[in-house]
Design an enzyme around this catalytic site. Sequence first.
Site, short mmCIF file in Angstrom:
data_model
loop_
_atom_site.label_atom_id
_atom_site.label_comp_id
_atom_site.label_asym_id
_atom_site.label_seq_id
_atom_site.Cartn_x
_atom_site.Cartn_y
_atom_site.Cartn_z
N ASP A 226 0.62 -1.23 -0.21
CA ASP A 226 0.24 -0.30 -0.40
C ASP A 226 1.26 1.03 -0.26
OD1 ASP A 226 -1.65 2.32 0.45
OD2 ASP A 226 -2.99 0.79 1.75
N GLY B 201 -4.78 1.85 8.03
CA GLY B 201 -5.73 0.74 8.82
C GLY B 201 -5.91 -0.56 9.15
N HIS C 171 0.67 7.95 3.82
CA HIS C 171 1.74 7.09 4.86
C HIS C 171 2.76 6.87 5.71
CE1 HIS C 171 -2.73 5.47 5.50
NE2 HIS C 171 -2.07 4.66 4.27
N ILE D 281 -0.33 9.28 8.85
CA ILE D 281 -1.27 8.36 9.68
C ILE D 281 -0.97 6.50 9.60
CG2 ILE D 281 -2.60 9.55 10.04
CD1 ILE D 281 -4.62 8.61 7.66
#
Length: 597
Positions: A510, A533, A515, A530
């Site tokens: 990903d 998830g 990120h 961040i």
Amino acid sequence: MASPLRFDGRVVLVTGAGGGLGRAYALAFAERGASVVVNDLGGDFMGVGKGSLAADKVVEEIRRKGGRAVANYDSVDAGEKVVKTALDAFGRIDVVINNAGILRDRSFGRISDEDWDIIQRVHLRGSFLVTRAAWDHMKKQKFGRIIMTSSASGIYGNFGQANYCAAKLGLLGLSNCLAVEGEKSNIHCNTIAPTAGSRLTQNILPDDLLEALKPDYVAPLVLWLCHESCEENGSLFEVGAGWIGKSRWERTLGAIVRQRTQPMTPEAVKANWTKICDFDNATKPQRIQDSIDGIIEALNKIDSDGGVSANHTSNVTSTATSGFAGAIGHKLPPFSSSYTELDTIMYALGVGASLKEPKDLKFIYEGSSDFSCLPTFGVILAQKSIMGGGLAEIPGLSVNLAKVLHGEQYLELYKPLPRAGKLKCEAIVADVLDKGSSLIILMDVYSYSGEELICYNQFSIFVVGAGGFGGKRTSDKAKVAVAIPNRPPDAVLTDTTSLSQAALYRLSGDWNPLHIDPDFANLAGFDKPILHGLCTFGFSARHVLQQFADNDVSRFKAIKVRFAKPVYPGQTLQTEMWKEGNRIHFQTKRFSKKQED
Ligand code: NAI
């Protein structure tokens, strides 16, 4: 001992700080290094008159003790002017304590228009205007702490205070909303309902209580809530006499009083009244989403009992469905991908498997006798199959990839994933839903090893801002998350993510810059990059596997999660788990500083 909470360099505005609670806050902030604006109109407790004496006295007191303070004598309904004093004197504004208040107590039938209006103006409108004047400064500096002052009267009702109760509960609503809007700019807003001896309570509380309930027993809560290290946001606290309690909403499980093919009647409401009002196993909704989810769950249940009968609903559904007729059932181009032991190990490290935990060795060392692939690796290849641009090419749907969020995830495994192998993935649009502001694509992905179905994933993909087209809100295709039990967890595991966790996790495929790239994260409204998830998802599943299955991957069947809030690399995660038969319910939270202290 914990280090003292300091406010050096911070600028704090306290409204109504010429006496009572406000004075105690102003003195306490100044004592801990803050520069303080002491606002007070200087009128009487009913809001009549004005003067500079009250504010001047407190400023004088602060300066005498070596602190920094300036006075402001405006009414809070001149919010801009009040905040300007802070900017002119100290160049910034970090904390706003909305505290100014008056009383116009009357039994309801005797409340005049003026009694009503002045109470709303000072408490509710005053807090609105002062806070609005500070808001953009806080947003720009990505820091702000706001306190709203409510009252037990507002929360519970009190004879003779209808005007005051309405304004005080209004402040809680205002605070709840600011907590949501401010969160991504690190602006926190909390509400207190204090009890203290002051001129406002001198006719209500007996003398000995007046003396005992010092404002100094409220101020420490306000200081903590406004400290930069406090993560509390959107909460309500009752406080007085040295006691502090947190209050929240509670909702009964309720009852469905309508059947799909029949009209809803008041008799059905009456017949179900006990159940509607039964607080056994009540839930504690915290966000508007929890409220909406309850309604959607009910709709699902009603629909699955035979569907909604009203013609109106079926019209809307057919209109919406016809708009997406080409989308639903659309298959993305087939996708195949091989993975090696290197990939399974990299994934395990990405979701926090580590040598700290000896039993993790089986996930990170290919020479282990029981080397295994973590079950949640099953999402990785499936995700790759939908990230190759196929989303933007669904007929009848125009998907802005910049607006896409991963809302929920379901994964079901039919056998343990091989330690290495090749999977063929088929992705199909199972349904398209309208959740108000967002459109949701339910994307089913089937992954095969040869002809054998190994796993099934359902991605709930939110396209923010694309909803509101009058489409259906629920689908019988949706895999629905189950609420956690209403009791303390059976087990809790904590785990600290590393600062490089996202950097490591992204190597599993990903590559979203959100990120890793600080500038990109800022553009998206975050302070810093961040965590994925699905990385937190991997942590949670690992915890469940470790706690309840002794890391035996063959005991994993399926997992469903909803992503609620962002996690930053370096934060500690806490997974709370409940065992109900063979099913483990869990929720993973960021472990707050408060708990760490
Ligand atoms: P207080 O009367 O000692 O302090 C309020 C201050 O606000 C006064 O100094 C007053 O001059 C100032 N003020 C009034 N109207 C103003 C305006 N338009 N602009 C600027 N300043 C203005 O009362 P206390 O008890 O310290 O109350 C503080 C806050 O706490 C109020 O909002 C009150 O409603 C709330 N509260 C207090 C409780 C208590 O037990 N003392 C209970 C529940 C709520």
